[in-house]
Design an enzyme around this catalytic site. Sequence first.
Site, PDB file in Angstrom:
ATOM      1  N   SER A 167       0.904  -1.222  -0.062  1.00 38.03           N
ATOM      2  CA  SER A 167      -0.006   0.083  -0.017  1.00 38.03           C
ATOM      3  C   SER A 167       0.839   1.320   0.050  1.00 38.03           C
ATOM      4  O   SER A 167       1.459   1.436  -0.869  1.00 38.03           O
ATOM      5  CB  SER A 167      -1.076   0.084   1.304  1.00 38.03           C
ATOM      6  OG  SER A 167      -2.060   0.890   0.945  1.00 38.03           O
ATOM      7  N   ASP A 199      -0.810  -4.138  -3.604  1.00 40.71           N
ATOM      8  CA  ASP A 199      -1.894  -3.140  -3.230  1.00 40.71           C
ATOM      9  C   ASP A 199      -1.462  -1.764  -3.339  1.00 40.71           C
ATOM     10  O   ASP A 199      -1.634  -1.152  -2.382  1.00 40.71           O
ATOM     11  CB  ASP A 199      -2.789  -3.658  -2.281  1.00 40.71           C
ATOM     12  CG  ASP A 199      -4.299  -4.118  -2.379  1.00 40.71           C
ATOM     13  OD1 ASP A 199      -4.643  -4.357  -1.538  1.00 40.71           O
ATOM     14  OD2 ASP A 199      -4.361  -4.355  -3.852  1.00 40.71           O
ATOM     15  N   HIS A 236      -7.646  -5.375   0.991  1.00 42.30           N
ATOM     16  CA  HIS A 236      -6.333  -5.015   1.281  1.00 42.30           C
ATOM     17  C   HIS A 236      -5.784  -5.478   2.420  1.00 42.30           C
ATOM     18  O   HIS A 236      -4.605  -5.738   2.540  1.00 42.30           O
ATOM     19  CB  HIS A 236      -6.807  -3.341   1.444  1.00 42.30           C
ATOM     20  CG  HIS A 236      -5.483  -2.320   1.624  1.00 42.30           C
ATOM     21  ND1 HIS A 236      -4.747  -2.367   0.238  1.00 42.30           N
ATOM     22  CD2 HIS A 236      -5.072  -1.457   2.265  1.00 42.30           C
ATOM     23  CE1 HIS A 236      -3.901  -1.646   0.364  1.00 42.30           C
ATOM     24  NE2 HIS A 236      -3.915  -0.928   1.554  1.00 42.30           N
TER      25      HIS A 236
HETATM   26  C1  LIG Z   1      -9.297   4.403  10.276  1.00 41.59           C
HETATM   27  C2  LIG Z   1      -9.417   5.257   9.393  1.00 41.59           C
HETATM   28  N1  LIG Z   1      -8.296   5.398   8.183  1.00 41.59           N
HETATM   29  C3  LIG Z   1      -6.960   5.711   8.819  1.00 41.59           C
HETATM   30  C4  LIG Z   1      -6.284   6.783   7.799  1.00 41.59           C
HETATM   31  C5  LIG Z   1      -8.356   4.331   7.218  1.00 41.59           C
HETATM   32  C6  LIG Z   1      -7.756   2.866   7.761  1.00 41.59           C
HETATM   33  N2  LIG Z   1      -7.304   1.969   6.728  1.00 41.59           N
HETATM   34  C7  LIG Z   1      -8.314   0.861   6.572  1.00 41.59           C
HETATM   35  C8  LIG Z   1      -8.193  -0.250   7.846  1.00 41.59           C
HETATM   36  C9  LIG Z   1      -6.533  -0.727   8.364  1.00 41.59           C
HETATM   37  C10 LIG Z   1      -7.921  -1.423   9.237  1.00 41.59           C
HETATM   38  C11 LIG Z   1      -7.662  -2.250  10.374  1.00 41.59           C
HETATM   39  C12 LIG Z   1      -6.508  -2.756  10.945  1.00 41.59           C
HETATM   40  C13 LIG Z   1      -6.283  -3.544  11.840  1.00 41.59           C
HETATM   41  C14 LIG Z   1      -7.459  -3.780  12.543  1.00 41.59           C
HETATM   42  C15 LIG Z   1      -7.403  -4.877  13.766  1.00 41.59           C
HETATM   43  F1  LIG Z   1      -8.454  -4.495  14.540  1.00 41.59           F
HETATM   44  F2  LIG Z   1      -7.201  -6.117  13.296  1.00 41.59           F
HETATM   45  F3  LIG Z   1      -6.004  -4.660  14.440  1.00 41.59           F
HETATM   46  C16 LIG Z   1      -8.775  -3.306  12.252  1.00 41.59           C
HETATM   47  C17 LIG Z   1      -8.639  -2.434  11.310  1.00 41.59           C
HETATM   48  C18 LIG Z   1      -8.510   0.081   9.251  1.00 41.59           C
HETATM   49  C19 LIG Z   1      -8.267  -1.679   7.995  1.00 41.59           C
HETATM   50  C20 LIG Z   1      -6.231   2.288   6.074  1.00 41.59           C
HETATM   51  O1  LIG Z   1      -5.471   2.939   6.176  1.00 41.59           O
HETATM   52  C21 LIG Z   1      -5.717   1.220   4.911  1.00 41.59           C
HETATM   53  N3  LIG Z   1      -4.636   1.298   4.631  1.00 41.59           N
HETATM   54  C22 LIG Z   1      -3.420   0.668   4.932  1.00 41.59           C
HETATM   55  S1  LIG Z   1      -3.709  -0.535   6.211  1.00 41.59           S
HETATM   56  C23 LIG Z   1      -2.186  -0.760   6.741  1.00 41.59           C
HETATM   57  C24 LIG Z   1      -2.144  -1.347   7.914  1.00 41.59           C
HETATM   58  C25 LIG Z   1      -2.352  -0.683   9.131  1.00 41.59           C
HETATM   59  C26 LIG Z   1      -2.626  -1.374  10.473  1.00 41.59           C
HETATM   60  C27 LIG Z   1      -2.446  -2.470  10.578  1.00 41.59           C
HETATM   61  F4  LIG Z   1      -2.682  -3.196  11.695  1.00 41.59           F
HETATM   62  C28 LIG Z   1      -2.207  -3.500   9.595  1.00 41.59           C
HETATM   63  C29 LIG Z   1      -2.142  -3.068   8.272  1.00 41.59           C
HETATM   64  N4  LIG Z   1      -2.427   1.037   4.516  1.00 41.59           N
HETATM   65  C30 LIG Z   1      -2.006   2.063   3.701  1.00 41.59           C
HETATM   66  O2  LIG Z   1      -0.961   2.214   3.259  1.00 41.59           O
HETATM   67  C31 LIG Z   1      -3.179   2.666   3.181  1.00 41.59           C
HETATM   68  C32 LIG Z   1      -4.315   2.402   3.590  1.00 41.59           C
HETATM   69  C33 LIG Z   1      -5.427   3.058   2.733  1.00 41.59           C
HETATM   70  C34 LIG Z   1      -4.609   4.097   1.968  1.00 41.59           C
HETATM   71  C35 LIG Z   1      -3.104   3.454   2.202  1.00 41.59           C
END
Ligand SMILES: CCN(CC)CCN(C[C@]12C[C@](c3ccc(C(F)(F)F)cc3)(C1)C2)C(=O)Cn1c(SCc2ccc(F)cc2)nc(=O)c2c1C=CC2
Length: 397
Positions: free
Chosen positions: A237, A260, A315
């Site tokens: 990402s 991704d 994702h």
């Molecule tokens: C919250 C509002 N908003 C924040 C800016 C969007 C938050 N979001 C979607 C999420 C990550 C989600 C997630 C994780 C982990 C649990 C758990 F409960 F399992 F721990 C739950 C729910 C919340 C799915 C993303 O950012 C997606 N994303 C990611 S996710 C990378 C990641 C982060 C933390 C982790 F533990 C594992 C993986 N990396 C990127 O580079 C990019 C994006 C979007 C564009 C660029």
Amino acid sequence: AKEMGSNFERIPEGKGPYSVGCTDLMTGHSIQGSFLRLYYPSQIGTSDEETIWIPNKEYYYGLSDFLNINRTLGGFFFTCNFGSVTCPAKWNAAFKLGEKYPLIIFSHGLGAFRTLYSAICTEMASRGFVVAAVEHRDQSSSATYYLNEKPALGAKGEASELHKEWIYYRKLKAGEDEVALRQQQVQQRADECVRALDLMLDINSGKQIVNVLPLNFNWMLLKDSIDVQKIAVMGHSFGAATTIEALSKNVQFKCGIALDAWMLPLCEEVYPRVRQPLLFINSEKFQWALNILEIKKLNYKDRERKMITIKGTVHQSFPDFTFLTGNIVGKIFGLKGQLNPNTAIDVSNKASLAFLQKHLGLNKDFDQWDSLLEGKGHDVIPGTNIDLPPMPPQSKQ
Ligand SMILES: CCN(CC)CCN(C[C@]12C[C@](c3ccc(C(F)(F)F)cc3)(C1)C2)C(=O)Cn1c(SCc2ccc(F)cc2)nc(=O)c2c1C=CC2
């Protein structure tokens, strides 16, 4: 019972012939230093301790900030559900001597940190790669820290005790221009990947390095252990955008793998500067026209660009959380797709290995998975799953 937060699920072990070890390395006493988790081929039986997946509670606080939940609540939730999760690598196992290994620098996504992609990193290490998963200090990580040399209070200053300085995820301020912030962060992230590469090359040359973390791991065993002609960069990402930026900064990265890819942080000016082969592995759900159009701007005459989409994935099919929740919770939070998470990561890893064999010139048997790179296989399709208007011919370069 599986749904009620108890996690019988585990992070899958590497399937390759090598036993995998894991350790951490931090250099310097400021945010300018390097911080990485190393996954490597290890000598069997030199450690029976598994690696703690999330090593400090402050990472739970950072994840809570990132997910907009209260730290006390989030800390409790994460500790209960993930506090005892280990990653399938032996902590501080002795490095396996006797051959030179190709090197991968891995860059995590927004809100993640160095330990959360262990299924990918341990699989690559089990196939004979050394993998350095960097932890970025650009405030895109949920949390990270450096060790400050602060003279112990009261002492005559001779014994300076080391103090963890935590840096947490930086939320967007109201009305802040996200593109500008992400463009600045991707530059720092790419520099941190280059610095991690330079650090690994110093270690390979036998240079004495100082690991400020109090760990008993013999870094001198890594002298002459890296095949310096076989180096790749890979990320998820935001980490995939970082991969593209890092390729443009240092030609020692011979190829890149973008999982991704999130293209928003990249400027058009970088596209002509990425000459190395690039593989895009996309989940089914994380795709939209503007993002794909940016990816297509990387297509130049006689430059190797490959793209596949893994059906039934989301994702979060790439980070480790996808293995650790029950099906219902996993699907609700978008942590799992329709495809079994173990199958999904298997397809992604095999396609990656086939691409790395082809462009690093490895003499392994990863070419058995070349068909995946053509989008041929049960769970893959070639290119993207969204249809775009026909492209005007790219300007010649
Ligand atoms: C919250 C509002 N908003 C924040 C800016 C969007 C938050 N979001 C979607 C999420 C990550 C989600 C997630 C994780 C982990 C649990 C758990 F409960 F399992 F721990 C739950 C729910 C919340 C799915 C993303 O950012 C997606 N994303 C990611 S996710 C990378 C990641 C982060 C933390 C982790 F533990 C594992 C993986 N990396 C990127 O580079 C990019 C994006 C979007 C564009 C660029």
